[in-house]
Design a protein around this motif. Sequence first.
Motif, short mmCIF file in Angstrom:
data_model
loop_
_atom_site.label_atom_id
_atom_site.label_comp_id
_atom_site.label_asym_id
_atom_site.label_seq_id
_atom_site.Cartn_x
_atom_site.Cartn_y
_atom_site.Cartn_z
N ALA A 146 5.89 -23.47 2.32
CA ALA A 146 6.29 -24.78 2.86
C ALA A 146 5.92 -25.90 1.89
CB ALA A 146 5.63 -25.01 4.22
N ARG A 149 8.29 -25.84 -1.14
CA ARG A 149 9.58 -26.45 -0.80
C ARG A 149 9.45 -27.96 -0.70
NH1 ARG A 149 11.83 -24.63 4.34
NH2 ARG A 149 13.71 -25.70 3.60
N ASN A 170 10.92 -20.12 3.75
CA ASN A 170 9.88 -20.55 2.82
C ASN A 170 9.63 -19.54 1.71
OD1 ASN A 170 9.14 -23.12 3.91
ND2 ASN A 170 8.24 -22.04 5.65
#
Length: 235
Positions: A146, A149, A170
């Motif tokens: 996460a 990203r 993810n």
Amino acid sequence: MRLFSLFCLFLWSTATFAELPLVAVDVGHGGRDGGAVSARGRNEFDFNLDFAGVLAATLEQRSLAVRRVNFDGAIGSLTARPEAAIGSDFFISVHHDSIGEAWLRPWTWEGVERTHTEVKRGYGIFVSANNPDLATSLVCASAMGAMLRRAGFVPSDWHGRKHLPADAANGVWYYDNLVVLYRTTLPAVLFEAGVIKHRDEELELRDPARQARMADALATGLAACLQVTGKPARD
């Protein structure tokens, strides 16, 4: 997942350094096995060593304790890597990815015939269902993905051809038979920073600013995750 990412950032910002755990950072491959070869002929181990050094330093800058594993490239046994990490709270093995021969194309670099790919790039995070602490492995893998990203990195979906998704959005996948992930007493992930057979990504992976940004994202996600899971503090 956006709410989880924000929660991770909040926990990181409020955690005290004394509460943070010991992370074992493993450099994939070594002197006797250089790993994959990049589009321009550089061994994977050299990429792994460069990025593992940046990651270890980033973790230490945040006052996390770091145990360096195989930074000299001398560990030949896969089982010896997790053994060297005993006493840590988390294990991350650093790698760079390649691709099967069927997807390689020829090209010439500095007068030498090489191979490259145009169909695969991006990071990947692997966990093993046979790991003794799968729950923590999964939570931390998703947290790191996460944060990657959020920092602008894109996971590869190529792994879906061979691996079951753990958190595909993810970039987290199951790879149950990886020795370094299941022959350990620790929660663990194997991190593929990118595809060194992709000519453009190979150059990006060697960029110090990009390495620092990627290491920062990983450190943010991992530190926040280990606070959530309540791993024991280290001196």
